[in-house]
Design a protein around this motif. Sequence first.
Motif, PDB file in Angstrom:
ATOM      1  N   UNK A 152      79.648  73.422  67.570  1.00 42.59           N
ATOM      2  CA  UNK A 152      80.733  73.832  66.684  1.00 42.59           C
ATOM      3  C   UNK A 152      80.477  73.250  65.296  1.00 42.59           C
ATOM      4  N   UNK A 153      80.401  74.125  64.297  1.00 43.15           N
ATOM      5  CA  UNK A 153      80.167  73.717  62.911  1.00 43.15           C
ATOM      6  C   UNK A 153      81.454  73.926  62.138  1.00 43.15           C
ATOM      7  N   UNK A 154      81.979  72.859  61.568  1.00 46.99           N
ATOM      8  CA  UNK A 154      83.190  72.951  60.763  1.00 46.99           C
ATOM      9  C   UNK A 154      82.881  72.568  59.312  1.00 46.99           C
ATOM     10  N   UNK A 155      83.549  73.242  58.391  1.00 46.60           N
ATOM     11  CA  UNK A 155      83.318  72.965  56.973  1.00 46.60           C
ATOM     12  C   UNK A 155      84.624  73.146  56.198  1.00 46.60           C
ATOM     13  N   UNK A 156      84.707  72.484  55.080  1.00 48.78           N
ATOM     14  CA  UNK A 156      85.853  72.638  54.182  1.00 48.78           C
ATOM     15  C   UNK A 156      85.413  72.237  52.777  1.00 48.78           C
ATOM     16  N   UNK A 157      86.177  72.688  51.814  1.00 52.23           N
ATOM     17  CA  UNK A 157      85.873  72.343  50.421  1.00 52.23           C
ATOM     18  C   UNK A 157      86.227  70.876  50.181  1.00 52.23           C
ATOM     19  N   UNK A 158      85.571  70.303  49.193  1.00 50.38           N
ATOM     20  CA  UNK A 158      85.836  68.921  48.829  1.00 50.38           C
ATOM     21  C   UNK A 158      87.322  68.749  48.488  1.00 50.38           C
ATOM     22  N   UNK A 165      89.844  69.430  50.454  1.00 50.33           N
ATOM     23  CA  UNK A 165      90.726  70.289  51.261  1.00 50.33           C
ATOM     24  C   UNK A 165      91.106  69.583  52.557  1.00 50.33           C
ATOM     25  N   UNK A 166      92.190  70.068  53.190  1.00 55.11           N
ATOM     26  CA  UNK A 166      92.671  69.485  54.442  1.00 55.11           C
ATOM     27  C   UNK A 166      92.223  70.286  55.663  1.00 55.11           C
ATOM     28  N   UNK A 167      92.262  71.593  55.531  1.00 58.19           N
ATOM     29  CA  UNK A 167      91.974  72.455  56.673  1.00 58.19           C
ATOM     30  C   UNK A 167      90.474  72.707  56.804  1.00 58.19           C
ATOM     31  N   UNK A 168      90.038  72.789  58.060  1.00 53.37           N
ATOM     32  CA  UNK A 168      88.632  73.055  58.365  1.00 53.37           C
ATOM     33  C   UNK A 168      88.460  74.504  58.818  1.00 53.37           C
ATOM     34  N   UNK A 169      87.406  75.121  58.365  1.00 53.93           N
ATOM     35  CA  UNK A 169      86.958  76.403  58.925  1.00 53.93           C
ATOM     36  C   UNK A 169      85.811  76.099  59.876  1.00 53.93           C
ATOM     37  N   UNK A 170      85.522  77.027  60.765  1.00 46.30           N
ATOM     38  CA  UNK A 170      84.526  76.690  61.789  1.00 46.30           C
ATOM     39  C   UNK A 170      83.683  77.908  62.155  1.00 46.30           C
ATOM     40  N   UNK A 171      82.531  77.600  62.734  1.00 41.09           N
ATOM     41  CA  UNK A 171      81.635  78.584  63.337  1.00 41.09           C
ATOM     42  C   UNK A 171      81.139  77.956  64.625  1.00 41.09           C
ATOM     43  N   UNK A 172      81.126  78.739  65.710  1.00 39.46           N
ATOM     44  CA  UNK A 172      80.538  78.258  66.961  1.00 39.46           C
ATOM     45  C   UNK A 172      79.305  79.075  67.282  1.00 39.46           C
ATOM     46  N   UNK A 173      78.274  78.378  67.716  1.00 38.51           N
ATOM     47  CA  UNK A 173      76.995  79.025  67.991  1.00 38.51           C
ATOM     48  C   UNK A 173      76.526  78.587  69.371  1.00 38.51           C
ATOM     49  N   UNK A 174      76.138  79.568  70.197  1.00 41.83           N
ATOM     50  CA  UNK A 174      75.660  79.292  71.549  1.00 41.83           C
ATOM     51  C   UNK A 174      74.188  79.675  71.653  1.00 41.83           C
ATOM     52  N   UNK A 175      73.398  78.758  72.194  1.00 45.70           N
ATOM     53  CA  UNK A 175      71.972  79.011  72.404  1.00 45.70           C
ATOM     54  C   UNK A 175      71.695  79.027  73.896  1.00 45.70           C
TER      55      UNK A 175
END
Length: 828
Positions: free
Chosen positions: A390-396, A398-408
């Motif tokens: 699970x990759x989460x990111x947010x702007x410098x 910011x409070x809320x995180x956006x995410x991407x999940x990747x399955x291999x």
Amino acid sequence: MSTQVEIKVYPNKLDDSLYESCTGLVGQTVNSWLKANVPAYAELEQPLFSVNINNRHVLPCEWDTCTFKHNDNIKFIVESKDPATIAYAVIAVIAIGVAIYATNQIPDNYNSTVPDGSSIYDVNTQGNKPRLMGVIPEIAGRHLIFPDYLTMPRREYINNEQWLYLMLCVGKGEYEVLDDEVFIGNTPVTGKPNDVDYQIFGPGEDVTVHEAHRNVYTSSEVGSTAGSTGIELKGRVTNTGGLNGRYIWSFEGNKLVVHREDFEPEVGTIRYKTTPPFSVGETLKIEGSLSGQNDGYFELLNASTSGSEVNKVDGQNQDDPSWSSFVTELNSNANVLVEGGGGDGQFNGPFFACPAGEKTQKIWVDFTLPQGLGELDDEGDFLSRSVTVRIEYRDEGAQEWSFVEETYSNSTNDQLGRTLPIELPTKIRPEVRIKRVTAANDDTRIKDEIYWTSLKAELDSATSYEDMTTIAVKIRGTNALAGSAENKFNLIGTRILPVYENGAWSEPRPTTDIAPFFTHVIKSSGHSDSKIGLDEINTLHPVWHNRGDEFNAVFDSGSTMFEVLKRVLAVGFAEPTIDYGRIIPVRDQQRSVFQHMYQPDNYIGLLERTITLIDDDEHDGVEVEYFSPITWKSETILCLLPGDLGVNPEKIRAFGITNRDKAYQFGMRKRRARRYRRTSFTFKTEMDALNSRYLDYCALADDIPGYEQTGRVEYIVGRSVYVDAILKWQSGQSHILALRKPDGTLSGPYTATIGSSSNEVIIDSDIDFAPVFDGSIEPPLYMFGITNKWCNAVLIRDIKPSSVDKVNVTAELYDDRVYLDDNSLAPT
């Protein structure tokens, strides 16, 4: 009424008390007066003097129309045109010409000829490197080049293969690069077409067609260096007890629905069952739910196959009155909370993807699975297994995180690598954190370790590079190349330049000649053709070209234009000088035709002679270091004269020479000059010496009794020359007579025979000028003597005006022996 006007010529604009008075005619234009009275006058783009009439500055464009009038106050003022040069000129009836000389010595010391910090000439530092705030390399001729980074190297996994991207600067200008002259280390890339892809871009071309053009920043916190293991993403360990499985949660109101997923290797199928995994009264810690909205502690109130009721509590098992039910997120992952019996692994990070002050709209994260991915069954076969991150990111800020999940998923014990590109909705300075969602397992038959190895962000990228050649490279990270690919990419390039030949510029072409780079250096410094001695270039270019003299070098640190020109010309036995505001090359070469004559009648004071004797401690040879075009490393050759032992050689470097024979010729010229140029002369003249240029071949009269006689010519009748003294003839010797023309050049020398009177000389051919004996100008001067003692043949080495009417001159005795090895081949 008088038809004459006075013209005042000021040699120094800072001192209006010094001037020379000349005469002009009413009605004459400025240009017509100059052409009639100044033989050396030429219309220049930037005249060497200014004209002022009645306190009004007369522009050069007016000189053809502006006429002299009665009572005009006319001033001609000599102007300095070069702050680095002593500009000196006098415009008068007897003015012949102006020569400006700046003393230059051919560089012969390695430390002064090789730029500091060079990445080419020091084998220990050869390699690709960034050149922050540095000089863009300038390559002359054909040379090995280690291109500099325009963007930092980046690695990316494509189809489970690691590729290296490089965007490099070959050098300023345009180059020819042949396919078989591109290398990684010492390995030509032509033998690896599937491993190396490169594209060369000329100045100003669009580089975006190649993926390597991207300016990508790699975060150092994650592990940006080649070979770094990175950060292991650890999940909570599940003891399978012989069966492999996991728990999956979903929400329905305030009920937690749990599914057990089991995998039986023998059967090869997955089966599901609903079961409460925990006892009533047990507290569950949930973390890593979508957007974190369901994170916290929950107490299990009851359990059933249809779902378990829970209540949210704090860390001390006290009820949380604000909680009513689970938040259902309507997307494809809405019902998935965690995987594994004990929940998720911990987040790693967050780390900023780009530096402070920068923003990006695209990031990449790299993962490696060093042991592969899969599960070994009882038969020894590898079965498929999956791992999710699970990759989460947010702007410098910011409070809320956006995410991407990747399955291999895979079934191999070979090392795996993956690069995940993520397009961001807008430009931000993202901070990124990652964790493993799939539970870890203590079963040694399962291989699913995963590492986060890189975090990259694309910054603003250039689309083209003006005035420089660039190369975009994509290299497969195979064992053969991986060790040296990142900083050992090199190539051999040949500079493309226009060539001035036969009085015109050619189309640009690959060239190793001296003249094209000489003119390029001057023009690239902002000067026009009018500032270059193109006539001299037209004369010397075929000499250098036919001899095979080349200049092959790399300039990758700061220098001055004149210092660079000295290095360029040194390989062709030449030096730069400044003449009438033009930069011209002057070659030290064998001479046979004298240019000017100097003798006691135009000396001020005495001729001084200096002879340097051979010292027991002086060098007994020359050791030349040059750059080999085969190994592209320094090699040396010893240059000796007969009798030299070579035990104490002078060490020099032939900067720009990449040929062993040429290095030998360079060293032998230096050695012969040291041996045979040991006599120098100094003398003073009035304005006469300003006729000469640097390295002019001149006849110099000696004041030693028994050598030549000098004086003035009284008159000439046909081939009979009458002089102002009784000549001394030596029996059995052939004699020479040389005359000085009004412009200071030498006429002759003529073979002389005795005349009927004691001051008469009969010469073997008619004189080539019209002598003047009416007193308006100085009569011709003469030099007389036997064939091998009628003058000192010298090369002018220094001309320095010391006042408005004196010039100091230094000359060096000419010796043909200096040039005897100019075409010799190096000894084997």
